[in-house]
Design a protein around this motif. Structure first.
Motif, PDB file in Angstrom:
ATOM      1  N   LEU A  34      39.541  35.133  23.545  1.00 16.10           N
ATOM      2  CA  LEU A  34      39.462  36.525  23.365  1.00 16.10           C
ATOM      3  C   LEU A  34      38.857  36.616  21.859  1.00 16.10           C
ATOM      4  O   LEU A  34      38.392  37.749  21.671  1.00 16.10           O
ATOM      5  N   ALA A  35      39.219  36.018  21.161  1.00 16.69           N
ATOM      6  CA  ALA A  35      38.451  36.032  19.626  1.00 16.69           C
ATOM      7  C   ALA A  35      36.796  35.835  19.680  1.00 16.69           C
ATOM      8  O   ALA A  35      36.177  35.867  18.655  1.00 16.69           O
ATOM      9  N   ILE A  36      36.456  34.946  20.738  1.00 15.92           N
ATOM     10  CA  ILE A  36      35.058  34.773  20.913  1.00 15.92           C
ATOM     11  C   ILE A  36      34.117  35.994  21.010  1.00 15.92           C
ATOM     12  O   ILE A  36      34.320  36.847  22.010  1.00 15.92           O
ATOM     13  N   ALA A  37      33.427  36.274  20.174  1.00 14.68           N
ATOM     14  CA  ALA A  37      32.392  37.259  20.269  1.00 14.68           C
ATOM     15  C   ALA A  37      31.696  37.317  21.657  1.00 14.68           C
ATOM     16  O   ALA A  37      31.351  36.608  22.250  1.00 14.68           O
ATOM     17  N   GLY A  38      31.857  38.676  22.458  1.00 11.60           N
ATOM     18  CA  GLY A  38      31.106  38.992  23.376  1.00 11.60           C
ATOM     19  C   GLY A  38      32.205  38.766  24.741  1.00 11.60           C
ATOM     20  O   GLY A  38      31.956  39.224  25.817  1.00 11.60           O
ATOM     21  N   VAL A  39      33.379  37.995  24.408  1.00 16.10           N
ATOM     22  CA  VAL A  39      34.173  37.874  25.503  1.00 16.10           C
ATOM     23  C   VAL A  39      35.077  39.037  25.861  1.00 16.10           C
ATOM     24  O   VAL A  39      35.923  39.699  24.912  1.00 16.10           O
ATOM     25  N   ASN A  40      35.050  39.703  27.078  1.00 17.94           N
ATOM     26  CA  ASN A  40      35.835  40.820  27.360  1.00 17.94           C
ATOM     27  C   ASN A  40      36.965  40.505  28.101  1.00 17.94           C
ATOM     28  O   ASN A  40      38.038  41.362  27.612  1.00 17.94           O
ATOM     29  N   SER A  41      37.342  39.572  28.701  1.00 18.41           N
ATOM     30  CA  SER A  41      38.700  39.236  29.359  1.00 18.41           C
ATOM     31  C   SER A  41      38.526  37.666  29.590  1.00 18.41           C
ATOM     32  O   SER A  41      37.701  37.134  29.885  1.00 18.41           O
ATOM     33  N   ALA A  42      39.975  36.901  29.859  1.00 17.60           N
ATOM     34  CA  ALA A  42      39.809  35.606  30.150  1.00 17.60           C
ATOM     35  C   ALA A  42      41.287  35.441  30.940  1.00 17.60           C
ATOM     36  O   ALA A  42      42.197  36.298  30.570  1.00 17.60           O
ATOM     37  N   SER A  43      41.010  34.708  31.969  1.00 15.20           N
ATOM     38  CA  SER A  43      42.070  34.318  33.040  1.00 15.20           C
ATOM     39  C   SER A  43      42.023  32.914  32.818  1.00 15.20           C
ATOM     40  O   SER A  43      41.394  32.398  33.187  1.00 15.20           O
ATOM     41  N   ILE A  44      43.659  32.400  32.800  1.00 12.67           N
ATOM     42  CA  ILE A  44      43.497  30.888  32.677  1.00 12.67           C
ATOM     43  C   ILE A  44      44.779  30.563  33.832  1.00 12.67           C
ATOM     44  O   ILE A  44      45.910  31.236  34.230  1.00 12.67           O
ATOM     45  N   ASN A  45      44.447  29.785  34.719  1.00 17.29           N
ATOM     46  CA  ASN A  45      45.377  29.246  35.755  1.00 17.29           C
ATOM     47  C   ASN A  45      45.643  27.675  35.404  1.00 17.29           C
ATOM     48  O   ASN A  45      44.931  26.758  35.488  1.00 17.29           O
ATOM     49  N   ILE A  46      46.900  27.427  34.868  1.00 18.01           N
ATOM     50  CA  ILE A  46      47.210  26.058  34.467  1.00 18.01           C
ATOM     51  C   ILE A  46      47.471  25.133  35.689  1.00 18.01           C
ATOM     52  O   ILE A  46      47.410  24.097  35.602  1.00 18.01           O
ATOM     53  N   HIS A  47      47.824  25.752  36.944  1.00 13.40           N
ATOM     54  CA  HIS A  47      48.012  24.852  38.205  1.00 13.40           C
ATOM     55  C   HIS A  47      46.644  24.092  38.311  1.00 13.40           C
ATOM     56  O   HIS A  47      46.680  23.218  39.026  1.00 13.40           O
ATOM     57  N   SER A  48      45.310  24.785  38.405  1.00 11.09           N
ATOM     58  CA  SER A  48      44.253  24.256  38.680  1.00 11.09           C
ATOM     59  C   SER A  48      43.548  23.857  37.432  1.00 11.09           C
ATOM     60  O   SER A  48      42.386  23.092  37.576  1.00 11.09           O
ATOM     61  N   GLY A  49      43.928  24.374  36.238  1.00 13.88           N
ATOM     62  CA  GLY A  49      43.100  23.880  34.928  1.00 13.88           C
ATOM     63  C   GLY A  49      41.950  24.952  34.816  1.00 13.88           C
ATOM     64  O   GLY A  49      41.181  24.529  34.136  1.00 13.88           O
ATOM     65  N   SER A  50      41.957  25.828  35.602  1.00 15.80           N
ATOM     66  CA  SER A  50      40.992  26.994  35.525  1.00 15.80           C
ATOM     67  C   SER A  50      40.916  27.898  34.353  1.00 15.80           C
ATOM     68  O   SER A  50      41.751  28.430  34.122  1.00 15.80           O
ATOM     69  N   VAL A  51      39.606  28.057  33.736  1.00 17.19           N
ATOM     70  CA  VAL A  51      39.477  29.165  32.743  1.00 17.19           C
ATOM     71  C   VAL A  51      38.334  29.991  33.341  1.00 17.19           C
ATOM     72  O   VAL A  51      37.266  29.394  33.358  1.00 17.19           O
ATOM     73  N   THR A  52      38.470  31.224  33.378  1.00 14.86           N
ATOM     74  CA  THR A  52      37.607  32.262  33.773  1.00 14.86           C
ATOM     75  C   THR A  52      37.406  33.277  32.847  1.00 14.86           C
ATOM     76  O   THR A  52      38.192  33.776  32.115  1.00 14.86           O
ATOM     77  N   ILE A  53      36.131  33.319  32.142  1.00 13.82           N
ATOM     78  CA  ILE A  53      35.825  34.448  31.228  1.00 13.82           C
ATOM     79  C   ILE A  53      34.638  35.492  31.532  1.00 13.82           C
ATOM     80  O   ILE A  53      34.064  35.053  32.365  1.00 13.82           O
ATOM     81  N   PHE A  54      34.935  36.625  31.579  1.00 10.47           N
ATOM     82  CA  PHE A  54      34.130  37.685  31.749  1.00 10.47           C
ATOM     83  C   PHE A  54      33.530  37.952  30.445  1.00 10.47           C
ATOM     84  O   PHE A  54      34.315  38.341  29.306  1.00 10.47           O
ATOM     85  N   TYR A  55      32.184  38.221  30.294  1.00  7.04           N
ATOM     86  CA  TYR A  55      31.759  38.374  28.960  1.00  7.04           C
ATOM     87  C   TYR A  55      30.357  39.419  28.810  1.00  7.04           C
ATOM     88  O   TYR A  55      29.867  39.595  30.036  1.00  7.04           O
ATOM     89  N   ASP A  56      30.224  40.150  27.919  1.00  6.90           N
ATOM     90  CA  ASP A  56      29.129  40.732  27.558  1.00  6.90           C
ATOM     91  C   ASP A  56      27.579  39.969  27.379  1.00  6.90           C
ATOM     92  O   ASP A  56      27.990  39.094  26.517  1.00  6.90           O
ATOM     93  N   ARG A  57      26.960  39.950  28.314  1.00  9.59           N
ATOM     94  CA  ARG A  57      25.719  39.138  28.272  1.00  9.59           C
ATOM     95  C   ARG A  57      24.906  39.109  27.062  1.00  9.59           C
ATOM     96  O   ARG A  57      24.238  38.091  26.912  1.00  9.59           O
TER      97      ARG A  57
END
Length: 125
Positions: A34-57
């Protein structure tokens, strides 16, 4: 190591082998993302090791994401060839090699991300 990468403009998902099953990693990783410039939200799933980031293009730079993931140890600082032994920190040429690896990785990501967006547009059209 990045296991999988999926990208559509405004949304980026990566699967990280080193994240899978590590519940204590969620809070520090989430706050760093969330501290990265342009990142609006982030979702983390530790069961799959997945990170999804929604960002300002207009404001997001993928290099910032890779930098955070490298710093936190989720991806290697630079790819190692099976034939090449690991270098000692501070070894001659290591800074130059690191800069080259960073530039190559950035160009590869631009190419991969551009191709995935192009493929998506062709599928929709």
């Amino acid at each position: 190591m990045v296991l999988q990468l999926h990208h559509v403009p405004g949304r980026l998902r990566v699967r990280l082998a080193r994240l899978k099953g590590h519940a204590r990693a969620i809070v520090p990783l989430h706050s760093e993302l969330l501290a990265i410039a342009g990142v609006n939200s982030a979702s983390i799933n530790i069961h799959s090791g997945s990170v999804t980031i929604f960002y300002d293009r207009a404001a997001f730079a993928t290099e910032a994401l890779w930098s955070v993931l490298r710093r936190l140890g989720y991806i290697d600082a630079e790819p190692q060839s099976a034939a090449a032994p690991p270098r000692a920190a501070g070894a001659p040429g290591s800074a130059a090699t690191e800069a080259i690896a960073e530039a190559v990785a950035g160009e590869v990501m631009k190419h991969v991300l551009g191709r995935s967006a192009g493929a998506l547009i062709r599928m929709i059209a």
